[in-house]
Design an enzyme around this catalytic site. Structure first.
Site, PDB file in Angstrom:
ATOM      1  N   GLU A   1       9.965   4.942  -0.617  1.00 46.65           N
ATOM      2  CA  GLU A   1       8.835   5.889   0.031  1.00 46.65           C
ATOM      3  C   GLU A   1       8.903   6.026   1.551  1.00 46.65           C
ATOM      4  O   GLU A   1       8.952   4.753   1.879  1.00 46.65           O
ATOM      5  CB  GLU A   1       7.433   5.245  -0.667  1.00 46.65           C
ATOM      6  CG  GLU A   1       6.512   6.166  -0.089  1.00 46.65           C
ATOM      7  CD  GLU A   1       5.077   5.957  -1.042  1.00 46.65           C
ATOM      8  OE1 GLU A   1       5.092   5.423  -1.808  1.00 46.65           O
ATOM      9  OE2 GLU A   1       3.979   6.475  -0.311  1.00 46.65           O
TER      10      GLU A   1
ATOM     11  N   LYS B   1      -3.198   0.831  -4.890  1.00 47.70           N
ATOM     12  CA  LYS B   1      -1.648   1.278  -4.691  1.00 47.70           C
ATOM     13  C   LYS B   1      -1.251   1.018  -3.471  1.00 47.70           C
ATOM     14  O   LYS B   1      -0.108   0.595  -3.039  1.00 47.70           O
ATOM     15  CB  LYS B   1      -1.652   2.488  -5.283  1.00 47.70           C
ATOM     16  CG  LYS B   1      -0.268   3.082  -5.653  1.00 47.70           C
ATOM     17  CD  LYS B   1       0.436   3.939  -4.454  1.00 47.70           C
ATOM     18  CE  LYS B   1       1.838   4.241  -4.693  1.00 47.70           C
ATOM     19  NZ  LYS B   1       2.473   4.862  -3.353  1.00 47.70           N
TER      20      LYS B   1
ATOM     21  N   ASP C   1       9.652 -10.912  -9.357  1.00 44.25           N
ATOM     22  CA  ASP C   1       9.244 -10.132 -10.457  1.00 44.25           C
ATOM     23  C   ASP C   1       8.095  -9.308 -10.106  1.00 44.25           C
ATOM     24  O   ASP C   1       6.903  -9.540 -10.367  1.00 44.25           O
ATOM     25  CB  ASP C   1       8.996 -11.269 -11.565  1.00 44.25           C
ATOM     26  CG  ASP C   1       8.669 -10.241 -12.929  1.00 44.25           C
ATOM     27  OD1 ASP C   1       8.465  -9.255 -12.815  1.00 44.25           O
ATOM     28  OD2 ASP C   1       8.732 -10.952 -13.957  1.00 44.25           O
TER      29      ASP C   1
ATOM     30  N   HIS D   1       3.079  11.530   6.982  1.00 43.98           N
ATOM     31  CA  HIS D   1       4.239  11.620   5.808  1.00 43.98           C
ATOM     32  C   HIS D   1       5.205  12.698   5.983  1.00 43.98           C
ATOM     33  O   HIS D   1       6.244  12.512   5.664  1.00 43.98           O
ATOM     34  CB  HIS D   1       3.451  11.815   4.464  1.00 43.98           C
ATOM     35  CG  HIS D   1       2.981  10.735   3.717  1.00 43.98           C
ATOM     36  ND1 HIS D   1       2.593  10.805   2.372  1.00 43.98           N
ATOM     37  CD2 HIS D   1       3.275   9.494   3.724  1.00 43.98           C
ATOM     38  CE1 HIS D   1       2.620   9.586   1.734  1.00 43.98           C
ATOM     39  NE2 HIS D   1       2.961   8.650   2.564  1.00 43.98           N
TER      40      HIS D   1
END
Ligand code: MEV
Length: 373
Positions: free
Chosen positions: A57, A234, A250, A347
């Site tokens: 991203e 998030k 992990d 963005h």
């Protein structure tokens, strides 16, 4: 900062050698690439660190670096990690008089902890080992009882260690309690392997009091609404996962633990909060974080080894705090953008760069097909 091996590996593009890839998982047909970046400006517990990040991203790395630069002006991030204790569950069904199970286990507690330690001698030699056990009566009518074995795992992630313990002690637990043994496996909600990371940031560094107010309001919004809290989290995990991927961790276990912890108090909550002070903001993050600097892919994958060298070969606890700092920085950057000009401007700038790269790839692929390249 780097050994010759690590420097050579990174300078040659960082591709994973096929033989290593083939040994890591099954049915390997190629190597899947992700950009490996470094987040800059991080000061964690008084030490400057360069944090490797691997993520698809755009803007995650730039945002974390930018927020770290602002936090750095107030001294950086400070954290603490509990001892690295992982927890294994041993399930028993059809236990007779299940409500008495805790009392029936109590006299055998030391023997069970000793049996646990006997199954992991190498970990005990390294200073780890069984620390505690708990008995949970989950459904007395059905006789469902679960034992938790809490095991210190040093610098390992610890899944294999605690799974070994669970399998080793299960027959004895069944002999004591009766019933039937079921699952013997770690829980990915390691409540005894927690980090707390804190930072301050000045309103001036953020771009003004209004932005600081906006971030505090955004934090309150996340505290009151799970639909917002999950997106807030998030944003935290954008940073933590990217560093976790670069460092061979992990990340599914990290994600599972993060969201389970966020929901643990009954309603889904933010993992980090921002509170207004006279001069700016205080950010605080608390979450379980099971990461390793020994075992797993940390010794095998040359890119992971190089990443750990870049970080100055931290212990697992230090690494967990660094990842927490990256999470807090990512959260701050997202909230600052959202409270200010909105997320899309930055963005879209970075997306445009990606599309230019895409167009260049398509042109060169077409040229190759035509035999022009
Ligand atoms: C995007 O990857 C992450 C954000 O949605 C996080 C947030 O809303 O806090 C910008």
């Amino acid at each position: 900062m780097l050994s010759d091996d690590a420097a050579r590996h990174l300078a040659s593009g960082g591709a994973l050698p096929e033989a290593i890839a083939d040994a890591m998982t099954e049915n390997v047909i190629a190597i899947h690439g992700l950009p490996l970046s470094v987040a800059l400006n991080f000061r964690v517990d008084g030490r400057d660190v360069i944090v490797p990040m691997a993520v698809e991203e755009p803007s995650v790395v730039a945002a974390a670096s930018n927020a770290a630069r602002m936090v750095r002006l107030s001294g950086g991030f400070f954290g603490e990690a509990t001892e690295a204790v992982m927890t294994a569950q041993v399930q028993l069904d059809d236990v007779p008089d299940a409500h008495d199970a805790p009392a029936r286990i109590a006299p055998h507690r030391e023997a069970l902890l000793a049996a646990a330690n006997a199954s992991i001698p190498a970990m005990v030699r390294r200073g780890g080992g069984a620390r505690d056990l708990e008995v949970r009566v989950i459904d007395a009518d059905e006789g469902l009882v679960v034992l938790h074995f809490h095991v210190a795992v040093g610098d390992a992630m610890g899944a294999n260690v605690v799974d070994t313990v669970a399998e080793a002690v299960a027959p004895e637990v069944e002999r004591i309690l009766g019933g039937r043994v079921g699952l013997r496996i770690l829980t990915n909600l390691p409540l005894r392997r927690m980090i707390r990371v804190r930072c301050e940031v000045g309103a001036d560094a953020l771009g003004g009091a209004e932005l600081a107010d906006g971030i505090a309001r955004a934090s309150r919004f996340a505290s009151k609404d799970p639909f917002r809290a999950v997106t807030h989290n998030k944003g935290i995990m954008n940073g933590i996962d990217a560093a976790a991927v670069a460092l061979g961790q992990d990340w599914r276990a990290i994600e599972a633990g993060a969201h389970a912890y966020a929901a643990f108090r009954g309603s889904y909550a933010p993992l980090a909060t921002w509170t207004r002070t006279e001069t700016g903001l205080v950010g605080e993050l608390e979450m379980p974080l099971a990461v390793a600097t020994a075992g797993g892919s940390t010794g095998v994958h040359p890119g992971v080894r190089a990443g750990l060298e870049l970080l100055g070969r931290p212990s697992a606890g230090e690494l967990a705090i660094i990842l927490g700092a990256v999470g807090l920085a990512s959260n701050l950057a997202a909230l600052r953008a959202l409270a200010g000009e909105g997320i899309q401007k930055g963005h879209m700038r970075l997306h445009a760069r990606k599309h230019e790269a895409e167009a260049a790839t398509t042109t060169s692929a077409t040229a190759t097909k035509r035999g022009e390249a």
